[in-house]
Write a protein that holds these residues in place. Sequence first.
Motif, PDB file in Angstrom:
ATOM      1  N   THR A 225       0.857  -1.188   0.000  1.00 58.00           N
ATOM      2  CA  THR A 225       0.000   0.000   0.000  1.00 58.00           C
ATOM      3  C   THR A 225       0.893   1.238   0.000  1.00 58.00           C
ATOM      4  OG1 THR A 225      -1.929   1.025   1.085  1.00 58.00           O
ATOM      5  CG2 THR A 225      -0.226   0.128   2.531  1.00 58.00           C
ATOM      6  N   HIS A 226       0.280   2.407   0.058  1.00 60.16           N
ATOM      7  CA  HIS A 226       1.032   3.665   0.068  1.00 60.16           C
ATOM      8  C   HIS A 226       0.938   4.313   1.443  1.00 60.16           C
ATOM      9  CE1 HIS A 226       0.089   3.033  -4.237  1.00 60.16           C
ATOM     10  NE2 HIS A 226       1.223   3.658  -4.464  1.00 60.16           N
ATOM     11  N   LEU A 227       2.004   5.008   1.822  1.00 58.81           N
ATOM     12  CA  LEU A 227       2.056   5.617   3.150  1.00 58.81           C
ATOM     13  C   LEU A 227       2.820   6.936   3.097  1.00 58.81           C
ATOM     14  CD1 LEU A 227       1.856   5.546   6.290  1.00 58.81           C
ATOM     15  CD2 LEU A 227       3.874   4.064   6.288  1.00 58.81           C
ATOM     16  N   SER A 228       2.137   7.994   3.486  1.00 58.83           N
ATOM     17  CA  SER A 228       2.787   9.289   3.709  1.00 58.83           C
ATOM     18  C   SER A 228       3.627   9.748   2.524  1.00 58.83           C
ATOM     19  CB  SER A 228       3.663   9.222   4.970  1.00 58.83           C
ATOM     20  OG  SER A 228       3.758  10.499   5.548  1.00 58.83           O
ATOM     21  N   GLU A 229       2.906   9.942   1.398  1.00 56.81           N
ATOM     22  CA  GLU A 229       3.596  10.325   0.164  1.00 56.81           C
ATOM     23  C   GLU A 229       3.646  11.841   0.002  1.00 56.81           C
ATOM     24  OE1 GLU A 229       1.885   8.404  -3.209  1.00 56.81           O
ATOM     25  OE2 GLU A 229       3.170   9.410  -4.683  1.00 56.81           O
ATOM     26  N   ASN A 230       2.537  12.519   0.383  1.00 58.51           N
ATOM     27  CA  ASN A 230       2.348  13.910  -0.048  1.00 58.51           C
ATOM     28  C   ASN A 230       1.647  14.678   1.077  1.00 58.51           C
ATOM     29  OD1 ASN A 230       0.027  15.678  -1.165  1.00 58.51           O
ATOM     30  ND2 ASN A 230       1.483  15.679  -2.873  1.00 58.51           N
ATOM     31  N   ASP A 243     -10.772  10.869  14.421  1.00 53.80           N
ATOM     32  CA  ASP A 243      -9.843  10.445  15.485  1.00 53.80           C
ATOM     33  C   ASP A 243      -8.432  10.234  14.934  1.00 53.80           C
ATOM     34  OD1 ASP A 243     -10.503   8.334  13.878  1.00 53.80           O
ATOM     35  OD2 ASP A 243     -10.705   6.874  15.523  1.00 53.80           O
ATOM     36  N   PHE A 244      -8.078  11.018  13.900  1.00 50.88           N
ATOM     37  CA  PHE A 244      -6.776  10.848  13.239  1.00 50.88           C
ATOM     38  C   PHE A 244      -5.631  11.084  14.218  1.00 50.88           C
ATOM     39  CE2 PHE A 244      -3.211  12.405  10.619  1.00 50.88           C
ATOM     40  CZ  PHE A 244      -3.162  11.444   9.628  1.00 50.88           C
ATOM     41  N   LEU A 245      -4.775  10.107  14.357  1.00 50.37           N
ATOM     42  CA  LEU A 245      -3.579  10.260  15.188  1.00 50.37           C
ATOM     43  C   LEU A 245      -2.388  10.607  14.294  1.00 50.37           C
ATOM     44  CD1 LEU A 245      -1.958   9.943  17.852  1.00 50.37           C
ATOM     45  CD2 LEU A 245      -1.819   7.482  17.339  1.00 50.37           C
ATOM     46  N   ASP A 246      -2.083   9.721  13.371  1.00 47.56           N
ATOM     47  CA  ASP A 246      -1.092   9.974  12.322  1.00 47.56           C
ATOM     48  C   ASP A 246      -1.354   8.955  11.211  1.00 47.56           C
ATOM     49  OD1 ASP A 246       0.145   7.562  13.151  1.00 47.56           O
ATOM     50  OD2 ASP A 246       1.488   8.644  14.504  1.00 47.56           O
ATOM     51  N   TYR A 247      -0.635   9.098  10.086  1.00 46.70           N
ATOM     52  CA  TYR A 247      -0.942   8.270   8.908  1.00 46.70           C
ATOM     53  C   TYR A 247      -0.716   6.784   9.206  1.00 46.70           C
ATOM     54  CZ  TYR A 247      -1.283   7.565   3.776  1.00 46.70           C
ATOM     55  OH  TYR A 247      -1.654   7.186   2.512  1.00 46.70           O
ATOM     56  N   PHE A 248       0.423   6.472   9.799  1.00 43.68           N
ATOM     57  CA  PHE A 248       0.752   5.062  10.009  1.00 43.68           C
ATOM     58  C   PHE A 248      -0.274   4.366  10.899  1.00 43.68           C
ATOM     59  CE2 PHE A 248       3.517   1.696  12.046  1.00 43.68           C
ATOM     60  CZ  PHE A 248       3.543   0.871  10.932  1.00 43.68           C
ATOM     61  N   LEU A 269       6.842  10.786   7.387  1.00 43.24           N
ATOM     62  CA  LEU A 269       6.547  10.136   8.672  1.00 43.24           C
ATOM     63  C   LEU A 269       7.257  10.880   9.806  1.00 43.24           C
ATOM     64  CD1 LEU A 269       6.946   6.371   7.687  1.00 43.24           C
ATOM     65  CD2 LEU A 269       4.814   7.656   7.965  1.00 43.24           C
ATOM     66  N   SER A 270       6.578  10.969  10.929  1.00 40.82           N
ATOM     67  CA  SER A 270       7.212  11.556  12.117  1.00 40.82           C
ATOM     68  C   SER A 270       8.226  10.562  12.686  1.00 40.82           C
ATOM     69  CB  SER A 270       6.148  11.851  13.175  1.00 40.82           C
ATOM     70  OG  SER A 270       5.598  10.617  13.638  1.00 40.82           O
ATOM     71  N   ASP A 271       9.059  11.068  13.571  1.00 41.24           N
ATOM     72  CA  ASP A 271      10.026  10.187  14.214  1.00 41.24           C
ATOM     73  C   ASP A 271       9.313   9.055  14.953  1.00 41.24           C
ATOM     74  OD1 ASP A 271      12.944  10.020  14.537  1.00 41.24           O
ATOM     75  OD2 ASP A 271      12.435   9.994  16.681  1.00 41.24           O
ATOM     76  N   ASN A 272       8.213   9.393  15.597  1.00 40.00           N
ATOM     77  CA  ASN A 272       7.442   8.383  16.324  1.00 40.00           C
ATOM     78  C   ASN A 272       6.869   7.333  15.373  1.00 40.00           C
ATOM     79  OD1 ASN A 272       4.514   7.588  17.490  1.00 40.00           O
ATOM     80  ND2 ASN A 272       6.016   7.848  19.147  1.00 40.00           N
ATOM     81  N   GLU A 273       6.395   7.758  14.212  1.00 36.64           N
ATOM     82  CA  GLU A 273       5.888   6.779  13.218  1.00 36.64           C
ATOM     83  C   GLU A 273       7.017   5.872  12.728  1.00 36.64           C
ATOM     84  OE1 GLU A 273       3.958   9.969  10.831  1.00 36.64           O
ATOM     85  OE2 GLU A 273       2.390   8.474  10.499  1.00 36.64           O
ATOM     86  N   LEU A 274       8.192   6.456  12.511  1.00 36.58           N
ATOM     87  CA  LEU A 274       9.326   5.630  12.059  1.00 36.58           C
ATOM     88  C   LEU A 274       9.676   4.575  13.112  1.00 36.58           C
ATOM     89  CD1 LEU A 274      11.725   8.288  10.427  1.00 36.58           C
ATOM     90  CD2 LEU A 274      10.380   6.538   9.248  1.00 36.58           C
ATOM     91  N   VAL A 275       9.654   4.969  14.368  1.00 33.63           N
ATOM     92  CA  VAL A 275       9.960   4.015  15.443  1.00 33.63           C
ATOM     93  C   VAL A 275       8.939   2.876  15.423  1.00 33.63           C
ATOM     94  CG1 VAL A 275       9.989   3.718  17.954  1.00 33.63           C
ATOM     95  CG2 VAL A 275      11.144   5.684  16.900  1.00 33.63           C
ATOM     96  N   ARG A 276       7.670   3.237  15.269  1.00 30.61           N
ATOM     97  CA  ARG A 276       6.628   2.199  15.273  1.00 30.61           C
ATOM     98  C   ARG A 276       6.715   1.338  14.016  1.00 30.61           C
ATOM     99  NH1 ARG A 276       2.821   6.647  15.742  1.00 30.61           N
ATOM    100  NH2 ARG A 276       1.268   5.281  14.769  1.00 30.61           N
ATOM    101  N   LEU A 277       7.039   1.952  12.871  1.00 27.40           N
ATOM    102  CA  LEU A 277       7.211   1.156  11.648  1.00 27.40           C
ATOM    103  C   LEU A 277       8.346   0.149  11.840  1.00 27.40           C
ATOM    104  CD1 LEU A 277       6.617   0.533   8.666  1.00 27.40           C
ATOM    105  CD2 LEU A 277       8.019   2.501   8.031  1.00 27.40           C
ATOM    106  N   PRO A 302      18.810   8.007   5.173  1.00 31.58           N
ATOM    107  CA  PRO A 302      19.622   7.690   6.360  1.00 31.58           C
ATOM    108  C   PRO A 302      18.779   7.533   7.633  1.00 31.58           C
ATOM    109  CG  PRO A 302      20.634   9.451   5.086  1.00 31.58           C
ATOM    110  CD  PRO A 302      19.261   9.245   4.533  1.00 31.58           C
ATOM    111  N   ALA A 303      17.774   8.389   7.797  1.00 29.35           N
ATOM    112  CA  ALA A 303      16.949   8.316   9.013  1.00 29.35           C
ATOM    113  C   ALA A 303      16.151   7.018   9.052  1.00 29.35           C
ATOM    114  CB  ALA A 303      15.997   9.515   9.073  1.00 29.35           C
ATOM    115  N   VAL A 304      15.626   6.614   7.893  1.00 21.94           N
ATOM    116  CA  VAL A 304      14.847   5.371   7.845  1.00 21.94           C
ATOM    117  C   VAL A 304      15.763   4.181   8.101  1.00 21.94           C
ATOM    118  CG1 VAL A 304      13.445   3.901   6.346  1.00 21.94           C
ATOM    119  CG2 VAL A 304      13.146   6.378   6.279  1.00 21.94           C
TER     120      VAL A 304
END
Length: 430
Positions: A225-230, A243-248, A269-277, A302-304
């Motif tokens: 699927t697609h995630l956080s493109e635009n 009740d949107f928290l974030d995309y992920f 993606l936020s830093d928190n989303e990256l951690v959860r991903l 690099p961050a990912v």
Amino acid sequence: MKQRFIRARGLHFPSPVFSEFDYFDDAILHIDNGYVKRFDAAQLFFNDGLHEDACEHHPEMLLLPGLIDAHVHFPQVEIIASFGDQLLDWLQHYTFPAEAKFADEPYARAAAVEFVDLLLGHGTTTAFTYATSHRHSADVLFEAAYAKSMRLVTGKVMMDRNAPSDLVDSLATGKADSEYLIKKWHGRGRLGYAVTPRFAGTSTEQQLHSAADLAAAYPDIWVQTHLSENLAELDWLRSLHSDFLDYFSLYERAGLATPRSVFGHCIHLSDNELVRLAETGGIAAFCPSSNLFLGSGLFPLPAVRDKGIPIAIGTDVGAGTSLSMISTLGDAYRVCQLQRFSLDPLEAFYMATMGNARALHLDDRIGNFCAGKEADFVLLNPSRNPQVARRVNTCQQIRDELFCYMILGDERLIEQTSVSGDIQFQQEPV
Ligand SMILES: [Zn+2]
């Protein structure tokens, strides 16, 4: 037993560390009945008694494992280079009208046959592909890939809202059609199925849950699927969900965050989303030419990577501007340069071969020339492009040569593509 001995300059990545590559100025790849038997320096084969005449000899060419495209839309070949829009308008103006044509099964079948030939002509031997929402669009693509013994993963797009009426499925048909295709095709030959909700904007929460139910019921299929493109896409999703928290979290809550889930883009993606991903083991698909073309943003490689998230790389045609993984690597370099990170060409070619195989859980089958792997490979011929040939002549190191290919080259360098040891694409002689 069918044997082939391919003699050329040769490169592959035998381990998950891109700097630990094997390169031989004079290599032989021995293929035994479609599988790699041995890849080594030519002299060692001759020492063991192999006669030179048994080899197909291409001294100026570079032998590489078959290229892997982790994210591509097969119905969108005809809308590459469509002017003027960013993601959401581009979907409305170009993507949906193009995909609606696939309601016609003969049209879809012809497009599938053409698409598989295009992939092979671009040196791509494995692809993770989105079909359309029509069940038969996946059927015909599986048929076309099966005819070429190609390793290909696809799925019918699930999309039950916010799309034209002739393209939406329903909660019931989306699940039933996907399950029909899983049972018919997954594991047949070299084919695999990916449950394919287009993105959270075009699937209801119920449909995302039903996609997750399928992924749980058939644990060796994939999810794509697609995630956080635009950024406008993010704003729109926020407006759709009270009740949107974030995309992920939209995928997390549905149960679609799995180690076999390939998330296209992952730019904002936020830093928190990256951690959860990272915690879920989900895969980020980097699509640099698409991200540049649609102006979506810069994938923070690099961050990912530092978060431990597996990274795959893909063309994302038709928002991507070429089916060539070689030129896609050049765009990856440019995207990283804009973030003050210089992507090593060895890492780039690792990503397009062993790196993608590993990220996509296929490294026990493909990705390099270790014994027992399926014999998918390409021969690159620098003399197909005089400018490339002239520049490559100045290179002392394979690393510099690879960089020339990804910056100056494209599919026109592909001399031959073999799948399971058999030639499936061969350029005309000069
Ligand atoms: Zn895409």
